[in-house]
Motif scaffolding. Structure first.
Motif, mmCIF file in Angstrom:
data_model
loop_
_atom_site.group_PDB
_atom_site.id
_atom_site.type_symbol
_atom_site.label_atom_id
_atom_site.label_comp_id
_atom_site.label_asym_id
_atom_site.label_seq_id
_atom_site.Cartn_x
_atom_site.Cartn_y
_atom_site.Cartn_z
ATOM 1 N N ASP A 8 3.311 1.596 -3.264
ATOM 2 C CA ASP A 8 2.678 1.570 -4.575
ATOM 3 C C ASP A 8 2.376 2.993 -5.037
ATOM 4 O O ASP A 8 1.321 3.541 -4.774
ATOM 5 N N GLN A 9 3.335 3.603 -5.710
ATOM 6 C CA GLN A 9 3.201 4.981 -6.138
ATOM 7 C C GLN A 9 2.125 5.156 -7.206
ATOM 8 O O GLN A 9 1.513 6.202 -7.325
ATOM 9 N N ARG A 10 1.844 4.121 -8.000
ATOM 10 C CA ARG A 10 0.804 4.212 -9.019
ATOM 11 C C ARG A 10 -0.553 4.438 -8.399
ATOM 12 O O ARG A 10 -1.401 5.125 -8.948
ATOM 13 N N ARG A 11 -0.771 3.870 -7.207
ATOM 14 C CA ARG A 11 -2.044 4.020 -6.516
ATOM 15 C C ARG A 11 -2.331 5.482 -6.213
ATOM 16 O O ARG A 11 -3.464 5.916 -6.141
ATOM 17 N N LEU A 12 -1.295 6.255 -5.998
ATOM 18 C CA LEU A 12 -1.457 7.670 -5.656
ATOM 19 C C LEU A 12 -1.265 8.573 -6.865
ATOM 20 O O LEU A 12 -1.203 9.782 -6.730
ATOM 21 N N GLY A 13 -1.141 7.990 -8.050
ATOM 22 C CA GLY A 13 -0.971 8.792 -9.254
ATOM 23 C C GLY A 13 0.401 9.418 -9.376
ATOM 24 O O GLY A 13 0.566 10.465 -9.985
ATOM 25 N N MET A 14 1.427 8.806 -8.788
ATOM 26 C CA MET A 14 2.791 9.360 -8.793
ATOM 27 C C MET A 14 3.693 8.457 -9.622
ATOM 28 O O MET A 14 4.477 7.705 -9.092
ATOM 29 N N GLU A 46 0.791 -1.224 0.000
ATOM 30 C CA GLU A 46 0.000 0.000 0.000
ATOM 31 C C GLU A 46 0.828 1.281 0.000
ATOM 32 O O GLU A 46 0.519 2.205 -0.733
ATOM 33 N N LEU A 47 1.848 1.355 0.793
ATOM 34 C CA LEU A 47 2.601 2.611 0.873
ATOM 35 C C LEU A 47 3.645 2.747 -0.216
ATOM 36 O O LEU A 47 4.007 3.844 -0.604
#
Length: 189
Positions: free
Chosen positions: A182-188, A179-180
């Motif tokens: 995974d930069q794709r999850r946050l659009g980064m 979860e933390l």
């Protein structure tokens, strides 16, 4: 140094060192910390451990409350999060419940009542809330997570790991990676 003067030095050191507590650490002690000291971009606090599932439903509450396992798990959560957190971001965690892997089985008699038995029916669990802030100070993620590792005994290990919190730490590491990190999850990207 002569033996009598060595004894005198040791005695004076003990007498002037102040009171020494011989009792073991206890997570429910009212003087025990309820958060890690402020340091870096990750803060971790926790509720009263006396209300954690680990203690409320333990078959040996006295043994379950011994030690500093809450602090050790909080430190592990902080350290793992700091490794993957992008520069400028920060996270605040509040641990609200912990159930360690295994339990005490008093029906084994007096010779086994103080031994934590680790079986697949006693998986590690942890519940916490978190708020993640971006480098601009805006909230970019928040929520409550209820972690359970039902397959904790089937996870590979080297067999030499004697850390009594290894199952809980592995569960936290998995969540941090998933979860933390995974930069794709946050659009980064």
């Amino acid at each position: 140094m002569k033996i009598p003067s060595l004894v005198a030095v040791l005695l004076s050191a003990l007498l002037f060192a102040g009171p020494v507590s011989a009792r073991p650490a206890n997570v429910t002690d009212p003087d025990a910390p309820r958060s890690l000291p402020a340091s870096g971009p990750v803060s971790v606090s926790w509720s009263d451990p006396a209300q954690f599932t680990e203690l409320r439903y333990s078959h040996n509450r006295w043994e379950a409350q011994r030690g500093d396992w809450v602090v050790k798990l909080a430190e592990h959560l902080r350290k793992g999060t700091e490794k993957v957190l992008p520069a400028g971001q920060r996270v605040e965690f509040n641990i609200t419940d912990i159930k360690r892997a295994g339990d005490y089985e008093p029906w084994h008699g007096t010779s086994g009542q103080d031994v934590r038995i680790v079986r697949d029916i006693y998986p590690p669990r942890m519940t916490f809330t978190f708020v993640r802030y971006g480098s601009d100070g805006q909230v970019i993620d928040r929520g409550e997570r209820k972690l359970v590792d039902m397959g904790f005994l089937s996870r590979g290990g080297n067999g030499l790991d004697s850390d009594p919190l290894r199952h809980e730490k592995r569960m936290l590491d998995s969540w941090i990676r998933r979860e933390l990190n995974d930069q794709r999850r946050l659009g980064m990207r």
